[in-house]
Enzyme design. Structure first.
Site, PDB file in Angstrom:
ATOM      1  CG  HIS A 153       0.672  12.225   0.027  1.00  0.00           C
ATOM      2  ND1 HIS A 153       0.549  13.598  -0.008  1.00  0.00           N
ATOM      3  CD2 HIS A 153      -0.384  11.787   0.766  1.00  0.00           C
ATOM      4  CE1 HIS A 153      -0.527  13.968   0.682  1.00  0.00           C
ATOM      5  NE2 HIS A 153      -1.124  12.883   1.156  1.00  0.00           N
ATOM      6  CG  HIS A 199       2.447  13.012   3.811  1.00  0.00           C
ATOM      7  ND1 HIS A 199       2.456  14.105   3.002  1.00  0.00           N
ATOM      8  CD2 HIS A 199       1.204  12.954   4.348  1.00  0.00           C
ATOM      9  CE1 HIS A 199       1.273  14.685   3.056  1.00  0.00           C
ATOM     10  NE2 HIS A 199       0.495  14.016   3.857  1.00  0.00           N
ATOM     11  CG  HIS A 214      -5.960  10.417   0.417  1.00  0.00           C
ATOM     12  ND1 HIS A 214      -5.962  10.275   1.782  1.00  0.00           N
ATOM     13  CD2 HIS A 214      -4.898  11.219   0.150  1.00  0.00           C
ATOM     14  CE1 HIS A 214      -4.961  10.956   2.307  1.00  0.00           C
ATOM     15  NE2 HIS A 214      -4.285  11.532   1.337  1.00  0.00           N
ATOM     16  CG  HIS A 246      -4.537  16.981   7.415  1.00  0.00           C
ATOM     17  ND1 HIS A 246      -5.600  16.159   7.645  1.00  0.00           N
ATOM     18  CD2 HIS A 246      -4.323  16.930   6.079  1.00  0.00           C
ATOM     19  CE1 HIS A 246      -6.010  15.626   6.506  1.00  0.00           C
ATOM     20  NE2 HIS A 246      -5.258  16.091   5.535  1.00  0.00           N
ATOM     21  CE1 TYR A 255      -7.629  13.163   2.353  1.00  0.00           C
ATOM     22  CE2 TYR A 255      -8.172  14.754   4.051  1.00  0.00           C
ATOM     23  CZ  TYR A 255      -7.288  13.864   3.484  1.00  0.00           C
ATOM     24  OH  TYR A 255      -6.072  13.672   4.056  1.00  0.00           O
ATOM     25  CD  GLU A 265      -4.775  15.618   1.415  1.00  0.00           C
ATOM     26  OE1 GLU A 265      -3.849  14.814   1.160  1.00  0.00           O
ATOM     27  OE2 GLU A 265      -4.859  16.226   2.496  1.00  0.00           O
TER      28      GLU A 265
END
Lengths: 307, 111
Positions: A153, A199, A214, A246, A255, A265
């Site tokens: 993503h 996501h 990112h 997260h 990251y 990431e």
């Protein structure tokens, strides 16, 4: 409602120096170099990806993202979505077959956040690298570095999140999986999915349009994330933050930056989303924990350093 | 002994040594100083913009958006992409209004 958009298919990233960038994405991140074209662009992919490429690097004076592409089920769906984008008042650019090597025609539009997105339905399938799909082994030998398995993503920064959500939900069939809401009720972050992943594309509110936060790549395990961190230190690569977890999506993450300052990431795990699920909501007051679950404190750089 | 140069940041008065071939941002970070903000460390984000007031240096590649060619002439460069050839006096001014100011506004909204 699903509209026939399947998944993030590619991202074209601008880099200041192609040799340094290829070393980073290939030798360190572990993507496979698949091709180059007469514009000097380099095509790469994660080893589990069936399509020929997912990351395209282009040398330029300014880093950042040129565009992100989503693959659709077939050419009929693509034609239908093109019409719906036009009906919606979006300006649509038709990119002919072959502009990206071994990729069919692409429909490009600019989201209200200022980012260029593309839809396409056809790309050469070379199969999973080194294993194929007939009695495949668990993984191929000869992978390098972090051994990123796939492009997963992007997180992008820009204005007009509400209009962007409407477009992605109503026209492209994405769902809102997670969001961050400010005390005044304004949505300041939105994580959208077109699959069951937590996501497929994410946006954070930012006044300046079209900024790149990112591109993210999937790893299998927390141990893989830790080893990625080891490799980043071994190669003296610029780390932003991590390894950590997260709060948003609950993925395990690190990251870091490519040699042109584009953030990458790699992550493992994370939640899942089905269309009947309510969005997960984080309050902006809890943003520290939402972004970095253990530190529970915002890293200023994470919010403001963009390309 | 390996050649090194003295870098002085004028606003904070902080001074540190930087080896030949090392970026001054990296030297600063290694010595635990914070007189220049640290961003991507790759010449891309513009976070570590400084002005070189005195001294000679070499430049690596930097984003043209943050450092147009005419800015390099004025010594306006990114600390992560300059390598000293002599002692340097630099200045890291507070971030200018405009683009970066709006970024800070955004940060406050998120908080």
């Amino acid at each position: 409602m699903k509209k026939g958009v399947m998944r993030p298919g590619h991202v074209q990233i601008r880099v200041l120096d192609m040799d340094e960038a290829v070393k980073h994405y290939k030798d360190l991140l572990g993507l496979i170099e698949m091709d180059r074209d007469d514009q000097g662009r380099v095509y790469l992919k994660g080893w589990t990806e069936v399509d020929k490429f997912s990351v395209v690097l282009r040398e330029a004076d300014e880093p950042g993202m040129d565009f992100m592409g989503f693959k659709c089920l077939d050419e009929d769906v693509l034609g239908q979505l093109r019409s719906e984008l036009l009906e919606r008042g979006c300006e649509v650019e038709d990119i002919p077959e072959g502009e990206l090597k071994d990729c069919g025609r692409r429909i490009r539009f600019i989201a209200p956040t200022g980012h260029a997105f593309e839809l396409y339905a056809t790309k050469k399938q070379t199969g999973k690298w080194g294993v194929g799909n007939h009695n495949p082994e668990a993984w191929p030998r000869g992978l390098e570095g972090i051994k990123a398995t796939r492009f997963d993503h992007c997180l992008l920064y820009g204005p007009n999140l509400d209009e962007t959500l409407d477009l992605f939900r109503d026209v492209l069939g994405f769902d809102l999986a997670e969001q961050v809401i400010a005390p005044d009720g304004k949505r300041v972050a939105q994580f959208l999915t077109v699959s069951t992943k937590a996501h497929d594309i994410a946006f954070i509110h930012h006044e300046e349009p079209g900024k790149f936060h990112h591109a993210s790549f999937f790893l299998e395990t927390w141990q893989d994330v830790l080893k990625a961190a080891d490799l980043l230190s071994m190669t003296d690569t610029s780390i932003d933050i991590g390894p950590t977890r997260h709060g948003l999506t609950h993925g395990q993450t690190i990251y870091f930056f490519d040699p042109s300052g584009n953030r990458n990431e790699v992550f493992a795990g994370g939640d899942y989303h089905y269309p009947d699920h309510e969005p997960v909501t984080w309050d902006a007051e809890e943003l520290g924990k939402a972004i970095f679950y253990h530190d529970r404190v915002l890293n200023e750089r994470f919010l403001t350093v963009l390309t | 002994m390996e050649e090194s140069y003295q870098v002085t940041e004028q606003c904070s008065g902080q001074t540190f040594r930087c080896k030949a071939g090392q970026s001054i941002l990296k030297a600063m970070e290694q010595q635990g100083l914070k007189c220049v903000p640290v961003g991507c460390r790759g010449g891309g984000c513009g976070f570590c913009k400084i002005t070189v007031l005195n001294g000679d240096f070499e430049c690596g590649k930097m984003s043209r958006v943050h450092v147009p060619p005419e800015a390099i002439e004025q010594g306006e460069v990114l600390a992560c992409r300059i390598y000293p050839l002599s002692n340097l006096i630099i200045e890291c001014r507070p971030q200018p209004a405009g683009r970066l100011a709006s970024e800070h506004t955004t940060t406050k909204v998120l908080r």
